[in-house]
Design a protein around this motif. Structure first.
Motif, PDB file in Angstrom:
ATOM      1  N   GLN A 130       0.865  -1.171   0.000  1.00  0.00           N
ATOM      2  CA  GLN A 130       0.000   0.000   0.000  1.00  0.00           C
ATOM      3  C   GLN A 130       0.903   1.223   0.000  1.00  0.00           C
ATOM      4  OE1 GLN A 130      -3.568   0.760   0.035  1.00  0.00           O
ATOM      5  NE2 GLN A 130      -2.527   2.677  -0.406  1.00  0.00           N
ATOM      6  N   LEU A 131       1.007   1.892  -1.131  1.00  0.00           N
ATOM      7  CA  LEU A 131       1.806   3.103  -1.202  1.00  0.00           C
ATOM      8  C   LEU A 131       1.112   4.218  -0.437  1.00  0.00           C
ATOM      9  CD1 LEU A 131       2.996   2.995  -4.916  1.00  0.00           C
ATOM     10  CD2 LEU A 131       4.213   2.219  -2.869  1.00  0.00           C
ATOM     11  N   HIS A 132       1.895   5.178   0.022  1.00  0.00           N
ATOM     12  CA  HIS A 132       1.338   6.238   0.868  1.00  0.00           C
ATOM     13  C   HIS A 132       0.220   6.993   0.156  1.00  0.00           C
ATOM     14  CE1 HIS A 132       1.318   9.278   4.036  1.00  0.00           C
ATOM     15  NE2 HIS A 132       1.212  10.174   3.072  1.00  0.00           N
ATOM     16  N   ALA A 133       0.422   7.295  -1.116  1.00  0.00           N
ATOM     17  CA  ALA A 133      -0.590   8.039  -1.868  1.00  0.00           C
ATOM     18  C   ALA A 133      -0.874   7.298  -3.163  1.00  0.00           C
ATOM     19  CB  ALA A 133      -0.117   9.459  -2.148  1.00  0.00           C
ATOM     20  N   GLY A 134      -1.485   6.140  -3.038  1.00  0.00           N
ATOM     21  CA  GLY A 134      -1.773   5.366  -4.228  1.00  0.00           C
ATOM     22  C   GLY A 134      -2.617   4.155  -3.891  1.00  0.00           C
ATOM     23  N   PRO A 135      -3.031   3.418  -4.915  1.00  0.00           N
ATOM     24  CA  PRO A 135      -3.874   2.242  -4.687  1.00  0.00           C
ATOM     25  C   PRO A 135      -3.064   1.060  -4.177  1.00  0.00           C
ATOM     26  CG  PRO A 135      -3.321   2.428  -7.004  1.00  0.00           C
ATOM     27  CD  PRO A 135      -2.730   3.642  -6.327  1.00  0.00           C
ATOM     28  N   ASP A 136      -3.760   0.032  -3.699  1.00  0.00           N
ATOM     29  CA  ASP A 136      -3.084  -1.223  -3.377  1.00  0.00           C
ATOM     30  C   ASP A 136      -2.428  -1.762  -4.638  1.00  0.00           C
ATOM     31  OD1 ASP A 136      -4.023  -1.027  -0.828  1.00  0.00           O
ATOM     32  OD2 ASP A 136      -5.659  -2.458  -1.086  1.00  0.00           O
ATOM     33  N   GLY A 137      -1.282  -2.380  -4.462  1.00  0.00           N
ATOM     34  CA  GLY A 137      -0.575  -2.936  -5.602  1.00  0.00           C
ATOM     35  C   GLY A 137       0.378  -4.016  -5.155  1.00  0.00           C
ATOM     36  N   TYR A 138       1.296  -4.385  -6.024  1.00  0.00           N
ATOM     37  CA  TYR A 138       2.296  -5.373  -5.660  1.00  0.00           C
ATOM     38  C   TYR A 138       3.619  -5.041  -6.335  1.00  0.00           C
ATOM     39  CZ  TYR A 138       1.438  -7.686 -10.210  1.00  0.00           C
ATOM     40  OH  TYR A 138       1.321  -7.975 -11.547  1.00  0.00           O
ATOM     41  N   THR A 139       4.692  -5.428  -5.683  1.00  0.00           N
ATOM     42  CA  THR A 139       6.046  -5.213  -6.170  1.00  0.00           C
ATOM     43  C   THR A 139       6.843  -6.488  -5.935  1.00  0.00           C
ATOM     44  OG1 THR A 139       6.941  -4.498  -4.042  1.00  0.00           O
ATOM     45  CG2 THR A 139       5.963  -2.800  -5.441  1.00  0.00           C
ATOM     46  N   PRO A 140       8.029  -6.594  -6.533  1.00  0.00           N
ATOM     47  CA  PRO A 140       8.924  -7.664  -6.099  1.00  0.00           C
ATOM     48  C   PRO A 140       9.096  -7.609  -4.583  1.00  0.00           C
ATOM     49  CG  PRO A 140       9.799  -6.619  -8.061  1.00  0.00           C
ATOM     50  CD  PRO A 140       8.616  -5.784  -7.633  1.00  0.00           C
ATOM     51  N   ASP A 141       9.203  -8.748  -3.951  1.00  0.00           N
ATOM     52  CA  ASP A 141       9.376  -8.801  -2.493  1.00  0.00           C
ATOM     53  C   ASP A 141      10.834  -8.489  -2.173  1.00  0.00           C
ATOM     54  OD1 ASP A 141       9.390  -9.304   0.206  1.00  0.00           O
ATOM     55  OD2 ASP A 141       8.260 -11.181   0.057  1.00  0.00           O
ATOM     56  N   HIS A 142      11.161  -7.206  -2.176  1.00  0.00           N
ATOM     57  CA  HIS A 142      12.547  -6.769  -2.022  1.00  0.00           C
ATOM     58  C   HIS A 142      13.217  -7.310  -0.758  1.00  0.00           C
ATOM     59  CE1 HIS A 142      10.605  -3.543  -4.557  1.00  0.00           C
ATOM     60  NE2 HIS A 142      11.596  -3.928  -5.342  1.00  0.00           N
ATOM     61  N   PRO A 143      12.573  -7.253   0.420  1.00  0.00           N
ATOM     62  CA  PRO A 143      13.229  -7.796   1.618  1.00  0.00           C
ATOM     63  C   PRO A 143      13.525  -9.289   1.509  1.00  0.00           C
ATOM     64  CG  PRO A 143      11.466  -6.291   2.244  1.00  0.00           C
ATOM     65  CD  PRO A 143      11.338  -6.514   0.764  1.00  0.00           C
ATOM     66  N   ARG A 144      12.574 -10.064   1.039  1.00  0.00           N
ATOM     67  CA  ARG A 144      12.792 -11.513   0.916  1.00  0.00           C
ATOM     68  C   ARG A 144      13.903 -11.817  -0.084  1.00  0.00           C
ATOM     69  NH1 ARG A 144       8.449 -15.753  -1.680  1.00  0.00           N
ATOM     70  NH2 ARG A 144       9.658 -17.670  -1.397  1.00  0.00           N
ATOM     71  N   ILE A 145      13.902 -11.112  -1.206  1.00  0.00           N
ATOM     72  CA  ILE A 145      14.931 -11.336  -2.216  1.00  0.00           C
ATOM     73  C   ILE A 145      16.307 -10.973  -1.670  1.00  0.00           C
ATOM     74  CG2 ILE A 145      15.782 -10.564  -4.480  1.00  0.00           C
ATOM     75  CD1 ILE A 145      12.781 -10.267  -5.273  1.00  0.00           C
ATOM     76  N   ALA A 146      16.390  -9.878  -0.932  1.00  0.00           N
ATOM     77  CA  ALA A 146      17.675  -9.480  -0.347  1.00  0.00           C
ATOM     78  C   ALA A 146      18.188 -10.547   0.620  1.00  0.00           C
ATOM     79  CB  ALA A 146      17.527  -8.139   0.367  1.00  0.00           C
ATOM     80  N   ILE A 147      17.310 -11.021   1.485  1.00  0.00           N
ATOM     81  CA  ILE A 147      17.709 -12.023   2.483  1.00  0.00           C
ATOM     82  C   ILE A 147      18.186 -13.300   1.803  1.00  0.00           C
ATOM     83  CG2 ILE A 147      16.830 -13.546   4.294  1.00  0.00           C
ATOM     84  CD1 ILE A 147      14.996 -11.179   5.123  1.00  0.00           C
TER      85      ILE A 147
END
Length: 312
Positions: free
Chosen positions: A144-161
């Motif tokens: 949930q972006l601060h000023a935007g609709p619900d969406g999805y992105t690559p799971d950056h934290p999981r990918i980094a770990i």
């Protein structure tokens, strides 16, 4: 249906002069014994740096193994299949699920009206879980972006770990070069290196949504990347070198930056989070930005906390 917001920073180039960047020399060589990656660049103090890393090619470039681009259309197809499988597992073979634009409509063809409603309600209740399962399978996450609709992105934290182990030869090379520096000095060194890796605006994301982000190992192998790709690589390398320091990804309109729990210094740009202020760092480049420095057009959102933050 969630909106694919992996366009994050695809349409954005850091609003700084490219002439401020230094030139990084990159060499890649693969043979039967493995993969050799060589980097030569100037650090934040202008001193020459040479990082030479050897690793296994196949395991390196395929980490994490299941990440792949996930367009909105593909997400819908996968979700459709998940819901049909769920209905069949319940023995509801009369259920039909139709795709209508960005949504799915559930139709029951047999049984009393009350029973049909119960089945439709059960499938609709399962829809959110089905979507999350699809996202997780391909290393994506809802946001949930601060000023935007619900969406999805690559799971950056999981990918980094999950990239940390494959990046160990690189973090070891950095550690050997730096020889026990502070967390801030280490972060500054990593920033200057990644800022000199060519920025790729991934403009083809408009034609192929979700195709722009590349994983940390792919970024090093291909020697290019955009902002969220570089932030994810930075997070994994920094965690290997300073696991005692908590770090985060900060999503801004059209951009993403790194943030860490370091002691504030004069002039640091920071962002409020969980009762403290995080020091921000931008690895995007090409301009040489220091720890605590970001482009002027992002400072207002950071100071006010009008951002979305996830923990690494």
């Amino acid at each position: 249906m969630l909106t694919n917001v992996s366009l994050l920073c695809a349409l954005m180039l850091c609003l700084v002069s490219a002439s401020a960047s230094a030139e990084l020399e990159f060499q890649r060589h693969a043979d039967d014994q493995g993969l050799q990656l060589n980097y030569r660049f100037a650090d934040h103090n202008g001193a020459p740096v040479e990082l030479n890393v050897r690793t296994d090619r196949q395991s390196f470039i395929s980490t994490p193994t299941n990440f792949r681009p996930l367009s909105s259309a593909r997400l819908q197809r996968e979700e459709h299949r998940q819901l049909l499988d769920f209905a069949h597992q319940q023995g509801w073979h009369d259920i039909e699920i139709q795709r209508q634009g960005q949504s799915l409509q559930v139709i029951a063809h047999q049984g009393p009206a009350e029973q049909q409603r119960e089945r439709i309600n059960a499938i609709q209740a399962h829809q959110q879980e089905a979507m999350q399962q699809v996202l997780a399978r391909y290393y994506y996450a809802s946001i949930q972006l601060h000023a935007g609709p619900d969406g999805y992105t690559p799971d950056h934290p999981r990918i980094a770990i999950e990239s940390q182990a494959a990046l160990t030869p690189f973090s070891d090379a950095v550690a050997a070069h730096l020889d026990q520096t502070s967390a801030r000095e280490t972060l500054q060194f990593l920033l200057r290196w990644l800022q000199q890796i060519p920025y790729d605006d991934m403009s083809n994301r408009l034609q192929s949504p979700g195709a722009g982000f590349i994983t940390p190992t792919r970024l090093l192998y291909e020697n290019h990347g955009d902002c969220d790709s570089k932030v994810t690589l930075l997070a994994a390398l920094f965690a290997n070198l300073h696991p005692e320091v908590n770090s985060h990804i900060v999503y801004l309109p059209g951009h993403a930056v790194f943030a860490v729990e370091l002691e504030l210094e004069d002039g640091d740009v920071s962002v409020p989070y969980a009762g403290q202020r995080l020091v921000v760092a931008d690895p995007t480049g090409p301009a040489p930005m220091k720890v605590g420095e970001v482009a002027r057009n992002y400072r207002s959102a950071l100071h006010s906390g009008a951002v979305t933050i996830k923990d690494f």
